[in-house]
Design a protein around this motif. Structure first.
Motif, PDB file in Angstrom:
ATOM      1  N   GLU A  64       0.831  -1.193   0.000  1.00 14.17           N
ATOM      2  CA  GLU A  64       0.000   0.000   0.000  1.00 14.17           C
ATOM      3  C   GLU A  64       0.872   1.252   0.000  1.00 14.17           C
ATOM      4  O   GLU A  64       2.010   1.239   0.479  1.00 14.17           O
ATOM      5  CB  GLU A  64      -0.910   0.038   1.235  1.00 14.17           C
ATOM      6  CG  GLU A  64      -1.644  -1.257   1.508  1.00 14.17           C
ATOM      7  CD  GLU A  64      -0.848  -2.249   2.335  1.00 14.17           C
ATOM      8  OE1 GLU A  64      -1.454  -3.245   2.779  1.00 14.17           O
ATOM      9  OE2 GLU A  64       0.368  -2.055   2.518  1.00 14.17           O
ATOM     10  N   ASN A  66       2.139   4.755   1.397  1.00 10.73           N
ATOM     11  CA  ASN A  66       2.172   5.481   2.657  1.00 10.73           C
ATOM     12  C   ASN A  66       1.714   6.919   2.469  1.00 10.73           C
ATOM     13  O   ASN A  66       1.235   7.551   3.399  1.00 10.73           O
ATOM     14  CB  ASN A  66       3.597   5.468   3.232  1.00 10.73           C
ATOM     15  CG  ASN A  66       4.083   4.057   3.533  1.00 10.73           C
ATOM     16  OD1 ASN A  66       3.350   3.251   4.090  1.00 10.73           O
ATOM     17  ND2 ASN A  66       5.315   3.755   3.156  1.00 10.73           N
ATOM     18  N   GLY A 106      -2.833  -0.097  -5.228  1.00  9.02           N
ATOM     19  CA  GLY A 106      -4.139   0.550  -5.248  1.00  9.02           C
ATOM     20  C   GLY A 106      -4.633   1.059  -6.586  1.00  9.02           C
ATOM     21  O   GLY A 106      -5.793   1.431  -6.715  1.00  9.02           O
ATOM     22  N   MET A 140      -8.673  -5.919   2.301  1.00 12.84           N
ATOM     23  CA  MET A 140      -7.933  -4.660   2.258  1.00 12.84           C
ATOM     24  C   MET A 140      -8.500  -3.660   3.261  1.00 12.84           C
ATOM     25  O   MET A 140      -7.750  -2.912   3.907  1.00 12.84           O
ATOM     26  CB  MET A 140      -7.973  -4.079   0.841  1.00 12.84           C
ATOM     27  CG  MET A 140      -7.121  -4.857  -0.163  1.00 12.84           C
ATOM     28  SD  MET A 140      -5.357  -4.810   0.208  1.00 12.84           S
ATOM     29  CE  MET A 140      -4.987  -3.096  -0.157  1.00 12.84           C
ATOM     30  N   GLN A 141      -9.812  -3.644   3.415  1.00  8.70           N
ATOM     31  CA  GLN A 141     -10.433  -2.757   4.407  1.00  8.70           C
ATOM     32  C   GLN A 141     -10.065  -3.173   5.823  1.00  8.70           C
ATOM     33  O   GLN A 141      -9.782  -2.337   6.685  1.00  8.70           O
ATOM     34  CB  GLN A 141     -11.962  -2.760   4.238  1.00  8.70           C
ATOM     35  CG  GLN A 141     -12.454  -1.957   3.052  1.00  8.70           C
ATOM     36  CD  GLN A 141     -12.048  -0.491   3.151  1.00  8.70           C
ATOM     37  OE1 GLN A 141     -11.334   0.034   2.288  1.00  8.70           O
ATOM     38  NE2 GLN A 141     -12.465   0.191   4.199  1.00  8.70           N
ATOM     39  N   GLN A 143      -7.331  -4.710   6.624  1.00  7.95           N
ATOM     40  CA  GLN A 143      -5.922  -4.372   6.804  1.00  7.95           C
ATOM     41  C   GLN A 143      -5.756  -2.889   7.112  1.00  7.95           C
ATOM     42  O   GLN A 143      -4.958  -2.509   7.973  1.00  7.95           O
ATOM     43  CB  GLN A 143      -5.134  -4.728   5.535  1.00  7.95           C
ATOM     44  CG  GLN A 143      -3.622  -4.623   5.662  1.00  7.95           C
ATOM     45  CD  GLN A 143      -3.034  -5.694   6.558  1.00  7.95           C
ATOM     46  OE1 GLN A 143      -3.518  -6.819   6.590  1.00  7.95           O
ATOM     47  NE2 GLN A 143      -2.001  -5.358   7.301  1.00  7.95           N
ATOM     48  N   LYS A 144      -6.537  -2.051   6.425  1.00  9.49           N
ATOM     49  CA  LYS A 144      -6.486  -0.607   6.684  1.00  9.49           C
ATOM     50  C   LYS A 144      -6.915  -0.302   8.123  1.00  9.49           C
ATOM     51  O   LYS A 144      -6.284   0.509   8.816  1.00  9.49           O
ATOM     52  CB  LYS A 144      -7.372   0.140   5.696  1.00  9.49           C
ATOM     53  CG  LYS A 144      -7.360   1.657   5.870  1.00  9.49           C
ATOM     54  CD  LYS A 144      -8.254   2.343   4.861  1.00  9.49           C
ATOM     55  CE  LYS A 144      -8.187   3.864   5.026  1.00  9.49           C
ATOM     56  NZ  LYS A 144      -8.577   4.304   6.377  1.00  9.49           N
ATOM     57  N   SER A 145      -7.971  -0.956   8.575  1.00  7.68           N
ATOM     58  CA  SER A 145      -8.444  -0.758   9.948  1.00  7.68           C
ATOM     59  C   SER A 145      -7.390  -1.206  10.950  1.00  7.68           C
ATOM     60  O   SER A 145      -7.205  -0.581  12.002  1.00  7.68           O
ATOM     61  CB  SER A 145      -9.746  -1.529  10.176  1.00  7.68           C
ATOM     62  OG  SER A 145     -10.772  -1.046   9.333  1.00  7.68           O
ATOM     63  N   PHE A 147      -4.061  -1.211  10.504  1.00  4.01           N
ATOM     64  CA  PHE A 147      -2.995  -0.205  10.544  1.00  4.01           C
ATOM     65  C   PHE A 147      -3.444   1.046  11.289  1.00  4.01           C
ATOM     66  O   PHE A 147      -2.658   1.665  12.019  1.00  4.01           O
ATOM     67  CB  PHE A 147      -2.538   0.148   9.129  1.00  4.01           C
ATOM     68  CG  PHE A 147      -1.666  -0.889   8.486  1.00  4.01           C
ATOM     69  CD1 PHE A 147      -0.620  -1.473   9.184  1.00  4.01           C
ATOM     70  CD2 PHE A 147      -1.893  -1.288   7.180  1.00  4.01           C
ATOM     71  CE1 PHE A 147       0.186  -2.442   8.599  1.00  4.01           C
ATOM     72  CE2 PHE A 147      -1.092  -2.246   6.578  1.00  4.01           C
ATOM     73  CZ  PHE A 147      -0.047  -2.826   7.287  1.00  4.01           C
ATOM     74  N   ASP A 148      -4.709   1.431  11.119  1.00  2.00           N
ATOM     75  CA  ASP A 148      -5.249   2.577  11.867  1.00  2.00           C
ATOM     76  C   ASP A 148      -5.202   2.302  13.372  1.00  2.00           C
ATOM     77  O   ASP A 148      -4.852   3.183  14.169  1.00  2.00           O
ATOM     78  CB  ASP A 148      -6.688   2.865  11.438  1.00  2.00           C
ATOM     79  CG  ASP A 148      -6.783   3.480  10.045  1.00  2.00           C
ATOM     80  OD1 ASP A 148      -5.758   3.992   9.553  1.00  2.00           O
ATOM     81  OD2 ASP A 148      -7.885   3.436   9.452  1.00  2.00           O
TER      82      ASP A 148
END
Length: 298
Positions: A64, A66, A106, A140-141, A143-145, A147-148
């Motif tokens: 992804e 940065n 992406g 992917m969502q 994974q984003k959550s 990292f958040d």
């Protein structure tokens, strides 16, 4: 895990990295790659011994972004070539090896290439492109959550800690696999020092574009962004965990040192000959030096 579960598979993980896995990895490896890449062979053999039906062993091409302005987020050639290396070292017999090329940067084109490769490699299981795409997007969502959540935890730790904090710098398989790094985070914590993985830092507002406008490696961008944060915060120190034989780090370490300027940090190079005593001695010497320097500057 999320993708495979959504596609209806029961997921079985290899054991955590341990001495038997490391030993079989050394036995199987015939090329002198970095230690984490060698360990992949041991994990694959561990799954074979568990008599699984298939092994998911993707070729991770990029990661992804940065920052939106990033053009490249590549993984190193060994990471991209892991399934091909594994297949040349191990006899999988009748076990199906699912090794799609995964691109996470992406763009629409990169997503299409990923879906094309996923459909090809899951063809044996008769799973439609739409189902694969839906599972991939959900993952992917997630994974984003994740990292958040890491960054939120990092803010919380920094806010709650009044003393110095040591940031573990390096790729996640170096900093987070205790079988590879001999639990280095626990060793630091046992000295009464708060330790924070690099991914817990919020690098969203940090730019290295002025110095490195075309950083090729995903991890290189994160490592140098973290260096800027550490350099500008007196409470933060760095322990850089790297590998013998890591090509990208042979360049990135130099750039990291440039960012750190006169701020001391510890670099630890790990391989299959790791020893607890050596780690502890170097960590103790480093933190003694940091404390002495801090007292001199009071």
């Amino acid at each position: 895990n999320e993708v495979l579960t959504k596609l209806g598979f029961t997921v079985i993980l290899s054991d955590e990295t341990n001495r038997p896995i490391c030993n079989i990895s050394n036995t199987l490896s015939v090329t002198d790659t970095c230690f984490p890449v060698k360990v992949v062979a041991g994990h694959a053999k561990n799954l074979i011994d568990k008599k699984v039906d298939a092994i998911f062993l993707p070729a991770l091409v990029n990661r992804e972004k940065n920052h939106d302005f990033q053009e490249n987020t590549y993984q190193c050639p060994y990471i991209q070539g892991i399934p091909y290396l594994a297949k040349s070292l191990i006899e999988f017999n009748k076990i199906k090896v699912v090794s799609p090329e995964i691109r996470l940067i992406g763009s629409g084109h990169e997503f299409d290439l990923t879906m094309e490769s996923m459909v090809k490699h899951f063809k044996h299981f008769r799973i439609s492109r739409n189902k694969i795409a839906a599972a991939f997007n959900d993952a992917m969502q997630k994974q984003k959550s994740f990292f958040d959540a890491l960054r939120n935890k990092g803010r919380e730790v920094l806010a709650d800690s009044s003393g110095s904090v040591t940031v573990l710098i390096g790729r996640p398989y170096n900093t987070q696999d205790k079988g590879i790094n001999l639990s280095i985070s626990n060793k630091i914590a046992s000295m009464g020092i708060t330790v924070l993985p690099m991914d817990f830092l919020d690098i969203g507002g940090v730019s290295i574009y002025e110095e490195h406008d075309n950083m090729f490696w995903h991890s290189g961008h994160k490592i140098l962004s973290a260096a800027k944060i550490i350099m500008e915060n007196d409470r933060l120190n760095a322990v850089y965990v790297t590998n013998y034989g890591c090509g990208p780090d042979s360049f990135i370490k130099t750039f990291f040192a440039d960012y750190m300027k006169n701020k001391p940090y510890l670099e630890i190079e790990i391989d299959e000959h790791n020893a607890d005593a050596g780690y502890v001695t170097r960590l103790e010497a480093f933190f003694d030096s940091i404390n002495e320097l801090r007292h001199e500057n009071i």
